[in-house]
Design a protein around this motif. Sequence first.
Motif, PDB file in Angstrom:
ATOM      1  N   ARG A   1     -33.025  43.246  37.823  1.00  0.00           N
ATOM      2  CA  ARG A   1     -33.057  44.680  37.510  1.00  0.00           C
ATOM      3  C   ARG A   1     -31.822  45.090  36.709  1.00  0.00           C
ATOM      4  O   ARG A   1     -31.907  45.889  35.773  1.00  0.00           O
ATOM      5  CB  ARG A   1     -33.154  45.498  38.798  1.00  0.00           C
ATOM      6  CG  ARG A   1     -34.506  45.458  39.442  1.00  0.00           C
ATOM      7  CD  ARG A   1     -34.580  46.360  40.674  1.00  0.00           C
ATOM      8  NE  ARG A   1     -35.748  46.030  41.457  1.00  0.00           N
ATOM      9  CZ  ARG A   1     -35.763  45.206  42.493  1.00  0.00           C
ATOM     10  NH1 ARG A   1     -34.656  44.638  42.910  1.00  0.00           N
ATOM     11  NH2 ARG A   1     -36.884  44.964  43.138  1.00  0.00           N
ATOM     12  N   GLU A   2     -30.672  44.543  37.075  1.00  0.00           N
ATOM     13  CA  GLU A   2     -29.433  44.842  36.348  1.00  0.00           C
ATOM     14  C   GLU A   2     -29.528  44.345  34.901  1.00  0.00           C
ATOM     15  O   GLU A   2     -29.136  45.042  33.970  1.00  0.00           O
ATOM     16  CB  GLU A   2     -28.247  44.187  37.050  1.00  0.00           C
ATOM     17  CG  GLU A   2     -26.916  44.550  36.441  1.00  0.00           C
ATOM     18  CD  GLU A   2     -25.750  43.959  37.223  1.00  0.00           C
ATOM     19  OE1 GLU A   2     -24.777  43.567  36.564  1.00  0.00           O
ATOM     20  OE2 GLU A   2     -25.822  43.880  38.461  1.00  0.00           O
TER      21      GLU A   2
ATOM     22  N   GLU B   1     -31.737  46.676  32.959  1.00  0.00           N
ATOM     23  CA  GLU B   1     -31.022  47.906  32.597  1.00  0.00           C
ATOM     24  C   GLU B   1     -30.109  47.667  31.397  1.00  0.00           C
ATOM     25  O   GLU B   1     -30.020  48.515  30.497  1.00  0.00           O
ATOM     26  CB  GLU B   1     -30.201  48.410  33.788  1.00  0.00           C
ATOM     27  CG  GLU B   1     -31.050  48.974  34.908  1.00  0.00           C
ATOM     28  CD  GLU B   1     -30.256  49.279  36.172  1.00  0.00           C
ATOM     29  OE1 GLU B   1     -29.015  49.114  36.176  1.00  0.00           O
ATOM     30  OE2 GLU B   1     -30.894  49.663  37.170  1.00  0.00           O
ATOM     31  N   GLU B   2     -29.445  46.502  31.359  1.00  0.00           N
ATOM     32  CA  GLU B   2     -28.571  46.178  30.233  1.00  0.00           C
ATOM     33  C   GLU B   2     -29.378  46.018  28.948  1.00  0.00           C
ATOM     34  O   GLU B   2     -28.939  46.449  27.873  1.00  0.00           O
ATOM     35  CB  GLU B   2     -27.777  44.904  30.518  1.00  0.00           C
ATOM     36  CG  GLU B   2     -26.727  45.092  31.599  1.00  0.00           C
ATOM     37  CD  GLU B   2     -25.982  43.806  31.928  1.00  0.00           C
ATOM     38  OE1 GLU B   2     -25.915  42.909  31.061  1.00  0.00           O
ATOM     39  OE2 GLU B   2     -25.461  43.704  33.059  1.00  0.00           O
TER      40      GLU B   2
END
Length: 62
Positions: A44-45, A48-49
């Motif tokens: 998920r991170e 997002e990036e």
Amino acid sequence: MGIDTERDIEANLQIGPTDKGMVRLFVEGGGVEIPMDFTPDEAREIAEEIMAAASRAGKKGR
């Protein structure tokens, strides 16, 4: 070379879940295979990036 250096390299990217509950990014190109496994939170991170980078890139293209 850095992230802004253009290269003429073709590669395939596959993304999917593993049977161990991880998210795998699988890059294949030039005879090289790179499997990268991430926890769902890490994935998920990363997502997002990618979204943030796409937003910034879209603004530069105008």
